[in-house]
Write a protein that holds these residues in place. Sequence first.
Motif, PDB file in Angstrom:
ATOM      1  N   THR A  88     -42.981  -8.106  40.348  1.00 54.83           N
ATOM      2  CA  THR A  88     -43.761  -7.737  39.216  1.00 54.83           C
ATOM      3  C   THR A  88     -43.175  -6.333  38.717  1.00 54.83           C
ATOM      4  O   THR A  88     -43.604  -6.166  37.565  1.00 54.83           O
ATOM      5  CB  THR A  88     -45.271  -7.359  39.729  1.00 54.83           C
ATOM      6  N   GLU A  89     -42.411  -5.851  39.416  1.00 57.62           N
ATOM      7  CA  GLU A  89     -41.859  -4.398  38.810  1.00 57.62           C
ATOM      8  C   GLU A  89     -40.380  -4.523  37.970  1.00 57.62           C
ATOM      9  O   GLU A  89     -40.341  -3.764  37.413  1.00 57.62           O
ATOM     10  CB  GLU A  89     -41.516  -3.591  40.067  1.00 57.62           C
ATOM     11  N   ASN A  90     -39.770  -5.761  38.006  1.00 56.46           N
ATOM     12  CA  ASN A  90     -38.527  -5.751  37.192  1.00 56.46           C
ATOM     13  C   ASN A  90     -38.620  -7.180  36.550  1.00 56.46           C
ATOM     14  O   ASN A  90     -38.761  -7.169  35.376  1.00 56.46           O
ATOM     15  CB  ASN A  90     -37.252  -5.566  38.269  1.00 56.46           C
ATOM     16  N   LYS A  91     -38.357  -8.249  37.410  1.00 60.04           N
ATOM     17  CA  LYS A  91     -38.157  -9.201  36.436  1.00 60.04           C
ATOM     18  C   LYS A  91     -39.337  -9.809  35.814  1.00 60.04           C
ATOM     19  O   LYS A  91     -39.235 -10.346  34.542  1.00 60.04           O
ATOM     20  CB  LYS A  91     -37.792 -10.671  37.460  1.00 60.04           C
ATOM     21  N   PHE A  92     -40.465  -9.699  36.126  1.00 59.89           N
ATOM     22  CA  PHE A  92     -41.620  -9.977  35.447  1.00 59.89           C
ATOM     23  C   PHE A  92     -42.604  -8.939  34.907  1.00 59.89           C
ATOM     24  O   PHE A  92     -43.537  -8.915  35.147  1.00 59.89           O
ATOM     25  CB  PHE A  92     -42.495 -10.867  36.209  1.00 59.89           C
ATOM     26  N   ASN A  93     -41.706  -7.737  34.389  1.00 62.25           N
ATOM     27  CA  ASN A  93     -42.537  -6.715  34.160  1.00 62.25           C
ATOM     28  C   ASN A  93     -42.347  -6.460  32.612  1.00 62.25           C
ATOM     29  O   ASN A  93     -41.072  -6.480  32.092  1.00 62.25           O
ATOM     30  CB  ASN A  93     -41.823  -5.455  34.704  1.00 62.25           C
ATOM     31  N   PRO A  94     -43.198  -6.724  31.862  1.00 59.65           N
ATOM     32  CA  PRO A  94     -43.084  -6.805  30.295  1.00 59.65           C
ATOM     33  C   PRO A  94     -42.508  -5.596  29.540  1.00 59.65           C
ATOM     34  O   PRO A  94     -42.029  -5.428  28.681  1.00 59.65           O
ATOM     35  CB  PRO A  94     -44.591  -7.098  29.818  1.00 59.65           C
ATOM     36  N   GLN A  95     -42.576  -4.399  30.524  1.00 57.75           N
ATOM     37  CA  GLN A  95     -42.091  -3.242  29.919  1.00 57.75           C
ATOM     38  C   GLN A  95     -40.553  -2.940  30.170  1.00 57.75           C
ATOM     39  O   GLN A  95     -39.859  -2.028  29.682  1.00 57.75           O
ATOM     40  CB  GLN A  95     -42.763  -1.982  30.777  1.00 57.75           C
ATOM     41  N   LYS A  96     -39.934  -3.866  31.191  1.00 61.14           N
ATOM     42  CA  LYS A  96     -38.589  -3.825  31.478  1.00 61.14           C
ATOM     43  C   LYS A  96     -37.804  -5.023  30.842  1.00 61.14           C
ATOM     44  O   LYS A  96     -36.795  -5.286  31.606  1.00 61.14           O
ATOM     45  CB  LYS A  96     -38.344  -3.680  32.992  1.00 61.14           C
ATOM     46  N   GLN A  97     -38.169  -5.593  29.713  1.00 62.95           N
ATOM     47  CA  GLN A  97     -37.475  -6.783  29.312  1.00 62.95           C
ATOM     48  C   GLN A  97     -36.318  -6.230  28.293  1.00 62.95           C
ATOM     49  O   GLN A  97     -36.393  -5.189  27.478  1.00 62.95           O
ATOM     50  CB  GLN A  97     -38.521  -7.602  28.653  1.00 62.95           C
ATOM     51  N   ASP A  98     -35.390  -7.129  28.104  1.00 59.10           N
ATOM     52  CA  ASP A  98     -34.298  -7.076  27.139  1.00 59.10           C
ATOM     53  C   ASP A  98     -34.730  -7.116  25.816  1.00 59.10           C
ATOM     54  O   ASP A  98     -34.923  -8.612  25.277  1.00 59.10           O
ATOM     55  CB  ASP A  98     -33.249  -7.626  27.456  1.00 59.10           C
ATOM     56  N   ILE A  99     -35.130  -6.139  24.854  1.00 61.66           N
ATOM     57  CA  ILE A  99     -35.563  -6.451  23.512  1.00 61.66           C
ATOM     58  C   ILE A  99     -34.546  -7.163  22.536  1.00 61.66           C
ATOM     59  O   ILE A  99     -34.890  -8.112  22.029  1.00 61.66           O
ATOM     60  CB  ILE A  99     -35.791  -4.963  23.078  1.00 61.66           C
ATOM     61  N   THR A 100     -33.281  -6.999  22.913  1.00 63.61           N
ATOM     62  CA  THR A 100     -32.347  -7.691  22.006  1.00 63.61           C
ATOM     63  C   THR A 100     -32.338  -9.248  22.613  1.00 63.61           C
ATOM     64  O   THR A 100     -32.223 -10.105  21.722  1.00 63.61           O
ATOM     65  CB  THR A 100     -30.868  -7.045  22.354  1.00 63.61           C
ATOM     66  N   LEU A 101     -32.373  -9.448  23.757  1.00 60.01           N
ATOM     67  CA  LEU A 101     -32.569 -10.831  24.319  1.00 60.01           C
ATOM     68  C   LEU A 101     -33.812 -11.557  23.670  1.00 60.01           C
ATOM     69  O   LEU A 101     -33.624 -12.720  23.240  1.00 60.01           O
ATOM     70  CB  LEU A 101     -32.492 -10.894  25.765  1.00 60.01           C
ATOM     71  N   ILE A 102     -34.936 -10.862  23.705  1.00 59.62           N
ATOM     72  CA  ILE A 102     -36.171 -11.621  23.246  1.00 59.62           C
ATOM     73  C   ILE A 102     -35.913 -11.982  21.569  1.00 59.62           C
ATOM     74  O   ILE A 102     -36.384 -12.882  21.335  1.00 59.62           O
ATOM     75  CB  ILE A 102     -37.153 -10.640  23.556  1.00 59.62           C
ATOM     76  N   GLU A 103     -35.259 -11.091  20.929  1.00 52.97           N
ATOM     77  CA  GLU A 103     -34.995 -11.289  19.536  1.00 52.97           C
ATOM     78  C   GLU A 103     -34.182 -12.514  19.322  1.00 52.97           C
ATOM     79  O   GLU A 103     -34.428 -13.141  18.453  1.00 52.97           O
ATOM     80  CB  GLU A 103     -34.587  -9.866  18.763  1.00 52.97           C
ATOM     81  N   GLU A 104     -32.999 -12.422  20.201  1.00 53.32           N
ATOM     82  CA  GLU A 104     -32.338 -13.831  20.232  1.00 53.32           C
ATOM     83  C   GLU A 104     -32.855 -14.865  20.458  1.00 53.32           C
ATOM     84  O   GLU A 104     -32.728 -15.932  19.764  1.00 53.32           O
ATOM     85  CB  GLU A 104     -31.027 -13.377  21.242  1.00 53.32           C
ATOM     86  N   ILE A 105     -33.921 -14.649  21.388  1.00 54.37           N
ATOM     87  CA  ILE A 105     -34.547 -16.158  21.814  1.00 54.37           C
ATOM     88  C   ILE A 105     -35.502 -16.622  20.689  1.00 54.37           C
ATOM     89  O   ILE A 105     -35.653 -17.642  20.087  1.00 54.37           O
ATOM     90  CB  ILE A 105     -35.451 -15.650  23.200  1.00 54.37           C
ATOM     91  N   ARG A 106     -36.165 -15.592  20.068  1.00 50.90           N
ATOM     92  CA  ARG A 106     -36.929 -15.811  18.870  1.00 50.90           C
ATOM     93  C   ARG A 106     -36.288 -16.398  17.801  1.00 50.90           C
ATOM     94  O   ARG A 106     -36.744 -17.397  17.361  1.00 50.90           O
ATOM     95  CB  ARG A 106     -37.616 -14.568  18.376  1.00 50.90           C
ATOM     96  N   LYS A 107     -35.001 -15.863  17.713  1.00 54.22           N
ATOM     97  CA  LYS A 107     -34.299 -16.459  16.350  1.00 54.22           C
ATOM     98  C   LYS A 107     -33.888 -17.834  16.637  1.00 54.22           C
ATOM     99  O   LYS A 107     -34.066 -18.624  15.683  1.00 54.22           O
ATOM    100  CB  LYS A 107     -33.085 -15.542  16.324  1.00 54.22           C
ATOM    101  N   GLU A 108     -33.484 -17.876  18.019  1.00 54.21           N
ATOM    102  CA  GLU A 108     -32.809 -19.381  18.202  1.00 54.21           C
ATOM    103  C   GLU A 108     -33.962 -20.559  18.296  1.00 54.21           C
ATOM    104  O   GLU A 108     -33.678 -21.442  17.666  1.00 54.21           O
ATOM    105  CB  GLU A 108     -32.499 -19.268  19.756  1.00 54.21           C
ATOM    106  N   LEU A 109     -35.261 -19.834  18.780  1.00 58.62           N
ATOM    107  CA  LEU A 109     -36.139 -21.128  18.751  1.00 58.62           C
ATOM    108  C   LEU A 109     -37.036 -21.145  17.433  1.00 58.62           C
ATOM    109  O   LEU A 109     -38.097 -21.727  17.226  1.00 58.62           O
ATOM    110  CB  LEU A 109     -37.274 -20.800  19.878  1.00 58.62           C
ATOM    111  N   ASN A 110     -36.729 -20.253  16.542  1.00 58.21           N
ATOM    112  CA  ASN A 110     -37.417 -20.203  15.211  1.00 58.21           C
ATOM    113  C   ASN A 110     -38.901 -19.781  15.613  1.00 58.21           C
ATOM    114  O   ASN A 110     -39.591 -20.520  14.826  1.00 58.21           O
ATOM    115  CB  ASN A 110     -37.141 -21.539  14.327  1.00 58.21           C
ATOM    116  N   ILE A 111     -39.169 -18.743  16.320  1.00 57.97           N
ATOM    117  CA  ILE A 111     -40.568 -18.251  16.398  1.00 57.97           C
ATOM    118  C   ILE A 111     -40.591 -17.099  15.481  1.00 57.97           C
ATOM    119  O   ILE A 111     -40.029 -16.045  15.751  1.00 57.97           O
ATOM    120  CB  ILE A 111     -40.575 -17.873  17.755  1.00 57.97           C
ATOM    121  N   LYS A 112     -41.612 -16.803  14.737  1.00 61.93           N
ATOM    122  CA  LYS A 112     -41.772 -15.518  13.789  1.00 61.93           C
ATOM    123  C   LYS A 112     -42.934 -14.638  14.357  1.00 61.93           C
ATOM    124  O   LYS A 112     -43.507 -15.251  15.260  1.00 61.93           O
ATOM    125  CB  LYS A 112     -42.265 -16.277  12.665  1.00 61.93           C
ATOM    126  N   GLU A 113     -42.866 -13.760  13.984  1.00 64.64           N
ATOM    127  CA  GLU A 113     -43.886 -12.720  14.790  1.00 64.64           C
ATOM    128  C   GLU A 113     -45.348 -13.189  14.568  1.00 64.64           C
ATOM    129  O   GLU A 113     -46.058 -12.868  15.243  1.00 64.64           O
ATOM    130  CB  GLU A 113     -43.752 -11.264  14.042  1.00 64.64           C
TER     131      GLU A 113
END
Length: 391
Positions: free
Chosen positions: A190-215
Amino acid sequence: MKDINDETKINSNNVLHIITVSFVINHFFGNQFNYLQKKAGNNYFLGCSASKEFFDLSESLNYKTFPVEVTRSINPIEDLKAIFKIYRFIKKNKIDTVVGHTPKGGMVAMIASFLAGIKDRVYFRHGIIYETSTGFKRLLLKNIDRLSGTLATKVVCVSNSVKKISEDDHLNASSKNIILGLGTCNGIDTENKFNPQKQDITLIEEIRKELNIKEEDFVIGYVGRLVKDKGINELIAAWAILKEKHQNIKLLLVGPIEERDPISEESKRIIETDPNIINTGFVLNAAPYFNVMDIFILPTYREGFPTVSLEASSMNLPVLITKATGCTESIIEGQTGLFIKNDPEDIINKIELYIENNDMKKLHGSNGRNFVRQNFEETKIWDVIHEKLGY
């Protein structure tokens, strides 16, 4: 890569875990071996059907590899081969404790360790495999589970629901049954891998772009195998109606379509052709995908304890889940999520509650993270494993 031929002098206890497929390694163990090695000083061996993932993870997760083909299907000849190979490995490597996971991994591990004279034999009952079977198949699967429970000296039931069925169906002496905390087989990070405060923002944006998910998209998420027992047919039936009623919604399915316990051909067709359904196929690390979901859903028919729902809750997502075995213990109804039926209409109604109530969505997500941190943080569970199982 660590392997069984390392010239490491072994002075402490040797613990052998047996599983069937490498897909479960992160879910069943994670960094458990690293943590327990420092705490107990033991050496950890992992037996599993060979795969690149199995060998690649061995160095970082601190286990010595033992490739052994353990089939998930009923195959007497292959099972006998696996039992013989595990028996020889136990003798050659002076194993002190054998831990078998899932019905098939448990069966071959418990038989081999019993024949080898191992005094500490642990069977992890991750679920009740025969729960959705009928006739001769149900009888056969129940007796396989009963054999593993009988030969084990300790049986870890991953939920109180599994423990109750184990006792009601007399799968083993009730005195052998153990629960880790409130349930689970491993807990989660819960403290690292599944902690929403410790996520790679760049990676998340790449996933959104790759999957065509908009805000502005409302994303209904699922993580796991796409099979009939997980309620995927009902989810797809609900989706077919939801997409006509709401704009800017997407269904994100993170996991492979499997031929074992297959979903319907119609469900496959819809998944493959609907532009608003995103199926990633198998991914090694599903954690970042929770970041692009609004809610998580698991319309399952059969579980033991749904670790994936804990992962979703830890990532601040409200969870929609059935009352299948073990699931009732993974959320707090009306506080961290909602219970659903295996019924498209009920699935639709519960999803719409979150679509139309953003404040409730956020509150249930926040409550869920607090619930999981307090009760299922992995190091707390590992301490219980060390205390109750002694390895």
